[in-house]
Design an enzyme around this catalytic site. Structure first.
Site, short mmCIF file in Angstrom:
data_model
loop_
_atom_site.label_atom_id
_atom_site.label_comp_id
_atom_site.label_asym_id
_atom_site.label_seq_id
_atom_site.Cartn_x
_atom_site.Cartn_y
_atom_site.Cartn_z
CB CYS A 195 14.61 -25.12 -17.47
SG CYS A 195 13.38 -25.60 -16.25
CB ALA A 249 14.72 -27.22 -11.26
N GLY A 250 13.52 -28.08 -14.23
CA GLY A 250 12.36 -28.62 -14.95
C GLY A 250 11.03 -28.18 -14.38
N1 PTR Z 1 16.97 -25.68 -5.21
C1 PTR Z 1 16.98 -25.05 -6.49
C2 PTR Z 1 16.97 -23.56 -6.25
O1 PTR Z 1 15.98 -23.12 -5.69
O2 PTR Z 1 17.93 -22.96 -6.63
C3 PTR Z 1 15.85 -25.49 -7.29
C4 PTR Z 1 15.58 -24.78 -8.55
C5 PTR Z 1 16.55 -24.48 -9.47
C6 PTR Z 1 14.30 -24.44 -8.83
C7 PTR Z 1 16.24 -23.88 -10.68
C8 PTR Z 1 13.95 -23.84 -10.03
C9 PTR Z 1 14.93 -23.59 -10.95
O3 PTR Z 1 14.57 -23.03 -12.14
P1 PTR Z 1 14.19 -23.82 -13.47
O4 PTR Z 1 13.13 -24.84 -13.14
O5 PTR Z 1 13.66 -22.75 -14.37
O6 PTR Z 1 15.41 -24.46 -14.01
#
Ligand code: PTR
Ligand code: PTR
Length: 311
Positions: free
Chosen positions: A230, A232-233
């Site tokens: 996705c 961040a994965g």
């Molecule tokens: N530091 C980022 C934040 O909290 O916005 C990290 C993050 C970003 C964490 C996206 C999860 C996220 O969602 P996904 O894993 O679904 O892409």
């Protein structure tokens, strides 16, 4: 599923929330030393989403490459149901890691990529455009020419058939790229049914791809890992994989354990499943699946079961 329904009814929303909070409080299962190396930091999309050393996917060292950290990519092997390394969970590639991403796909013999984010959401870039968007287009990323040969459009997802050409070895390979477009920017899908359809499609495609490998695949029976990413994965990727594992187990031995599945996953990809509603979604999606496949009648389960203490 009946036990699961009982579990959910008994715990109600609040209890499931607490169950998730307990999982969240557990410290990470290892170190993040590779991710933290100075020369690797620029390869992480988010400075707070790193990969555990024990399960990271290492890139093969290139002979002409003297940079000792060049084997790093923010990607983790994750086990599936009765299958080790069924998935590679990774971040949305960054422009400077496109070449690394395709190298990983090539080296791990990946045939299927599942992308559960859009490239831009709410005006923010969530993932780089690492594959050619239009059919007929070819792009070069590192040592690879990536051509989009054709695209099939479905209601909730797009399937691009990609051809990967390794300019170093002169070999070609086909890779399916799934882009799931209906996951809302925040939170979870309202109904699980689109997600369940999507999973079924990916499963069938995986089986066909593994068959087509024939004797050229010498790894474990399930075939090469499926890449899931996705932004961040961890959030949506973790949710998709949890659901896949839980449903595979349900099909096999008619039981489900969301909590242990997520706990175990977090030992391979830290912080998997980011919000409690993603966690809760795994429960409701399994129940929806149970109803759909006649393992559970709607009478045994209704949303009102949860209403009494959800504030
Ligand atoms: N530091 C980022 C934040 O909290 O916005 C990290 C993050 C970003 C964490 C996206 C999860 C996220 O969602 P996904 O894993 O679904 O892409
Ligand atoms: N860390 C994010 C923030 O600070 O807003 C929280 C976040 C988590 C943001 C997930 C977005 C997320 O969703 P998505 O999975 O759509 O990236």
């Amino acid at each position: 599923v009946h036990d699961l329904v009982e579990h959910v009814k008994r715990k109600k929303k609040k209890g499931i929330y607490q169950e998730y909070e307990e999982i969240r409080k557990e410290p990470p299962a290892g170190t993040f030393d590779y991710s933290k190396k100075l020369s690797n930091q620029i390869k992480n999309r988010y400075s707070d989403v790193l990969c555990l050393d024990q399960s990271r996917v290492g890139l093969c060292q290139l002979c002409d490459d003297e940079d000792e950290t060049s084997d790093y990519i923010n990607a983790s092997f994750m086990d599936g149901y009765k299958r080790s390394n069924a998935y590679i969970a990774t971040q949305g590639p960054l422009p400077k890691t496109f070449g690394d991403f395709w190298r990983m796909v090539w080296e791990q013999m990946v045939l299927i990529i599942v992308m559960t984010t859009r490239v831009v959401e709410r005006g923010r870039v969530k993932c780089g455009q690492y594959w050619p968007l239009e059919d007929g287009r070819t792009e070069q990323h590192g040592y690879f020419l990536v051509r989009n040969t054709h695209i099939q459009v479905f209601q909730d997802f797009k399937l691009s058939h990609l051809e990967l050409y390794n300019t170093q070895s002169g070999e070609r390979r086909e890779v399916c790229h799934y882009l799931y477009v209906s996951w809302p920017d925040f939170g979870v899908p309202k109904s699980a049914s689109a997600m369940l359809d999507f999973r079924e499609h990916v499963l069938q495609r995986r089986e066909a791809a593994v068959q087509s490998l024939g004797s050229s695949w010498t790894g474990p029976p399930g075939g090469p890992p499926v890449v899931v990413h996705c932004s961040a994965g961890i959030g949506r990727t973790g949710t998709f994989c949890t659901l896949d594992i839980c449903l595979s187990r349900l099909e096999d031995i008619a039981s489900v354990d969301v909590r242990q599945t997520v706990r175990r996953m977090r030992t391979q990809r830290a912080f998997s499943i980011q919000t409690w509603d993603q966690y809760y979604f795994c429960y409701t999606a399994v129940i929806e699946y149970g109803q759909r496949h006649g393992k559970l009648s709607p009478v045994q389960w209704s949303d009102s079961d949860l209403e009494t203490d959800s504030e």
